[in-house]
Design an enzyme around this catalytic site. Structure first.
Site, PDB file in Angstrom:
ATOM      1  CG  HIS A 514       3.738  -1.479   2.187  1.00  0.00           C
ATOM      2  ND1 HIS A 514       2.465  -1.617   1.670  1.00  0.00           N
ATOM      3  CD2 HIS A 514       3.928  -2.548   3.008  1.00  0.00           C
ATOM      4  CE1 HIS A 514       1.913  -2.716   2.171  1.00  0.00           C
ATOM      5  NE2 HIS A 514       2.777  -3.295   2.964  1.00  0.00           N
ATOM      6  CG  ASP A 570       1.474   0.410  -0.872  1.00  0.00           C
ATOM      7  OD1 ASP A 570       2.633   0.106  -1.229  1.00  0.00           O
ATOM      8  OD2 ASP A 570       0.859  -0.161   0.053  1.00  0.00           O
ATOM      9  CB  SER A 689       1.398  -6.057   2.093  1.00  0.00           C
ATOM     10  OG  SER A 689       0.969  -5.662   3.373  1.00  0.00           O
TER      11      SER A 689
END
Length: 760
Positions: A514, A570, A689
């Protein structure tokens, strides 16, 4: 003093005799003292002074007649004092150079106070080797290296004249010898008194150093010296790799099929307190855990000794190769095993080592490579000199003969003699026992047992390892955040938020898919990946050669079902434009289900990916970590099994994000690990992330997931990423991390040939 201990001393004197306790008027001006057994006969009084000063005398011993035994000023003898000499703390001073060839030094003093400098300059046509300026340290030793002025005209370099020594011998060609002595009888020579110029252009033995009797080594000096020999022995895996560099000196290369025997010898004689013996044990345990964290075959022997040795673990036992068994045996070693033995018999403990070696040679065969290729390292921890039995030097001679230690086999034996405390440590004896190798030291004296523990906490600095051994962070107290997690990288795809990733080889980074949502992938050649510490000289920017995103990732895949964001698959890979040079600031983390991780876990070659998952994630609550944007390592608890089911239920209760969700599995698939149930769990911020979710096993680190998404951003609305907010009342924070065990097929498809994978 405890009543039972006092009774013990009374009984030792026999019926009808009374114990004569020693005079308590033994204070030291400017310092303190400790007593091993109160004021009773046999008790040892040890003086201590502030840094930069030393006690004179260093100690006293209470005798059965109630008189104190006090040492001479010489470091080798003791006498019964007819009167009490007042104890004082004297200033430490460093020795002056007795001679400096082909140059000058200044200022010229008889001796130098702590904090002063001495500078060296060479005459014309001579080049300075070593330190041009040296600083007198509080332990009575100069920092830096011996300064030498050399013109390079001989077969061997000028060996120099270290501070406090005098040298005979002016020729430095093949076969020439030089001899050293201390310029004062009060000094102690460590290292080699005689050195010979060898065919390889290197002097035999080790550099001689003359020391004041009160001098001692700092823990960082000892840790550095041990690193020189041990770090590369444990980390080197390529037998054809040229590892000889000027900064590191000798390297021992041990193949993954090779073997190391480590012998830990712990003094438990009367002069060692039970508290210090426990520190000896703790230090040995740290040593064992560090060594077993590397990818070599190790057998450990543990022997405690006083008047006689006691074998706690033998290298002949299969258990000696199991870290858990070794540490369990260490824990069982008892100070009381030697409570009735007052002597220190170093000869017998070394002969016990010799007997183990002899038995192993008989078992394997004297001429077999299985025997000849074993490396042997002996670490002797003692607080005094040998006072009974034969000369320990004779035992060392027998060991060297058994192992055929000659010039071409010198790397097969290392003996480290570490004296702890300044009670009655014999520099001469330690020096005789320690190995003599160019550019190395093997004999040390530490101020106390706590300093010993610091050594083993800080030793084996991985910055010296040049291969891609995975999952090793520097855990020493003075290491930076990046050194503790050297796999951590950051990058910023165009105008997007910063993302993180983990180095998994010398050219590949693992991160979240992402991070690349809604950006032009053809612009990837403009991105920069920061490897190492971006705030220091150790950080470097790398271009991106290729980006591989899991094809199943589509954040809008379930928008029609009322799920605005969906994070299955992801995961992404970045290939850097060039290889990363391994260092303490840049090193890959171990990925489970690979051969590298299997070796780090010390599992059998037949292990499977399922075995790794069972070992790393078998508990329903697994302590793990991720790295914050500021580099701090933060803590989480991963939930598995029934606890995982409980953990994910918070998603359906969050109506702000998922107003119409009825089935949690529509959002949280089995690809995700879950954390955030514990109040003490940290929550990742936006911008973190793609970073590794990892856990540690015996000083090695393994990535089991990567940060993907969560229900609460603790950094939202704050410009200071160092401040993390707690969730408001009623908000259940949960964080979800892609499990690397669930995406094995994709990882294997793209990393085949980069990493060696185990069967599923």
């Amino acid at each position: 003093m405890a009543p039972l201990l006092a009774l013990f001393y009374l009984l030792q004197l026999g019926p009808g005799l009374a114990a004569l306790f020693c005079n308590q008027n033994v204070n030291i001006t400017g310092g303190n003292f400790t007593l091993s057994h109160g004021w009773a006969p046999g008790s040892l009084l040890i003086y201590s002074c502030p840094l930069g000063r030393y006690p004179s005398p260093a100690w006293r011993k209470c005798q059965s007649n109630g008189q104190w035994l006090t040492p001479r000023s010489s470091s080798h003898h003791t006498l019964r004092s007819s009167r009490m000499v007042k104890a004082v703390c004297k200033p430490v001073r460093c020795l002056a150079p007795s001679s400096f060839e082909n140059g000058i030094y200044f200022p010229r003093l008889v001796s130098y106070p702590v904090g002063s400098n001495v500078s060296f300059e060479c005459e014309q046509d001579f080049t300075l080797r070593g330190s041009p300026v040296r600083y007198c340290r509080p332990n009575g030793l100069w920092d830096g290296e011996t300064a030498v002025c050399d013109n390079g005209a001989s077969h061997c370099p000028n060996p120099g004249i270290s501070v406090g020594t005098a040298r005979t011998g002016l020729n430095f060609d093949l076969g020439d010898k030089v001899r050293y002595r201390c310029s004062s009888s009060n000094m102690v020579l460590t290292g080699s008194a005689e050195r010979e110029c060898q065919s390889n252009g290197v002097w035999s033995g080790s550099e001689p150093i003359c020391r004041q009797p009160y001098s001692y080594d700092f823990p960082e000096d000892v840790a550095s010296a041990l690193d020189t020999s041990l770090t590369n022995l444990l980390g080197a895996t390529n037998p054809t790799q040229n590892l000889l560099t000027k900064s590191l000196g000798r390297k021992i290369i041990i193949q993954r099929s090779g073997h190391l025997n480590l012998y830990l010898l712990l003094d438990a004689s009367q002069s060692v307190t039970e508290k210090d013996f426990d520190i000896f044990k703790k230090s040995a345990e740290l040593m064992v855990e560090r060594i077993f964290s590397f990818e070599v075959n190790v057998s450990v022997a543990i022997i405690t000794f006083a008047s006689q040795p006691k074998t706690i673990m033998s290298i002949l036992s299969e258990r000696s190769q199991d870290v858990t068994e070794v540490i369990t045996s260490l824990d069982s070693a008892s100070y009381k095993d030697h409570e009735n033995a007052t002597g220190t018999n170093t000869y017998e403990v070394l002969i016990r080592v010799y007997s183990m070696m002899q038995s192993q040679m008989d078992r394997l065969g004297m001429e077999t490579s299985a025997w000849k290729e074993i490396r042997h390292t002996i670490i002797l921890l003692t607080d005094g000199k040998s006072n009974m039995g034969d000369s320990p030097k004779k035992a060392v001679t027998r060991i060297r003969e058994l192992l055929s230690i000659e010039q071409n086999r010198d790397d097969y034996l290392d003996i480290y003699a570490i004296g702890v405390g300044k009670l009655d440590v014999d520099w001469k004896e330690l020096n005789e026992l320690g190995s003599k190798k160019d550019g190395e030291r093997h004999a040390f004296i530490l101020q106390d047992a706590k300093a010993l523990q610091q050594i083993f906490e800080h030793m084996l600095d991985v910055s010296k390892l040049t291969d891609t051994i995975c999952g090793v962070g520097n855990m020493s107290a003075n290491a930076s955040d990046q050194e503790r997690t050297p796999w951590q990288v950051t990058f910023k795809p165009k105008s997007k938020e910063t993302c993180q990733g983990s180095l998994i080889s010398d050219q590949w980074v693992l991160t979240a898919a992402h991070c690349f949502h809604d950006i032009q992938m053809e612009d990837h050649h403009l991105w920069r990946v920061n490897v190492g510490d971006p705030t220091s000289q150790h950080g470097k920017e790398f271009l991106v050669e290729d980006v591989i995103i899991a094809p199943g990732f589509n954040v809008h895949a379930k928008r029609k079902q009322g799920i605005s964001e969906f994070y299955a698959d992801d995961i992404a890979l970045l290939k850097l434009s060039r290889k990363v040079k391994m260092s303490t600031h840049a090193r890959p983390i171990c990925l489970p289900c690979t051969v590298g991780a299997n070796m780090a876990l010390r599992r059998s070659p037949g292990s499977t990916c399922k075995d790794h998952e069972t070992e790393l994630l078998s508990q329903q609550k697994v302590p793990a970590h991720f790295v914050a944007l500021n580099g701090n390592r933060l803590n989480i608890n991963l939930r598995t099994g029934p606890e995982w089911t409980r953990c994910i239920q918070a998603v359906s209760q969050n109506k702000n994000i998922f107003p119409s969700l009825t089935n949690v599995s529509e959002v949280v698939t089995d690809q995700f690990l879950c954390s955030g149930m514990e109040e003490e769990d940290d929550n990742p911020c936006k911008g973190e992330s793609g970073g590794a979710v990892f856990l540690g096993r015996r000083y090695r680190f393994f990535q089991v997931g990567l940060v993907s998404w969560g229900l609460f951003d603790p950094c939202h609305g704050s410009s200071n990423k160092n401040l993390r907010k707690k969730p408001p009342r009623g908000v259940l924070p949960r964080d979800f991390h892609i499990s690397l065990f669930r995406l094995q097929p994709w990882l294997r498809q793209h990393l085949d040939g980069v990493l060696d994978f185990l069967p599923l």
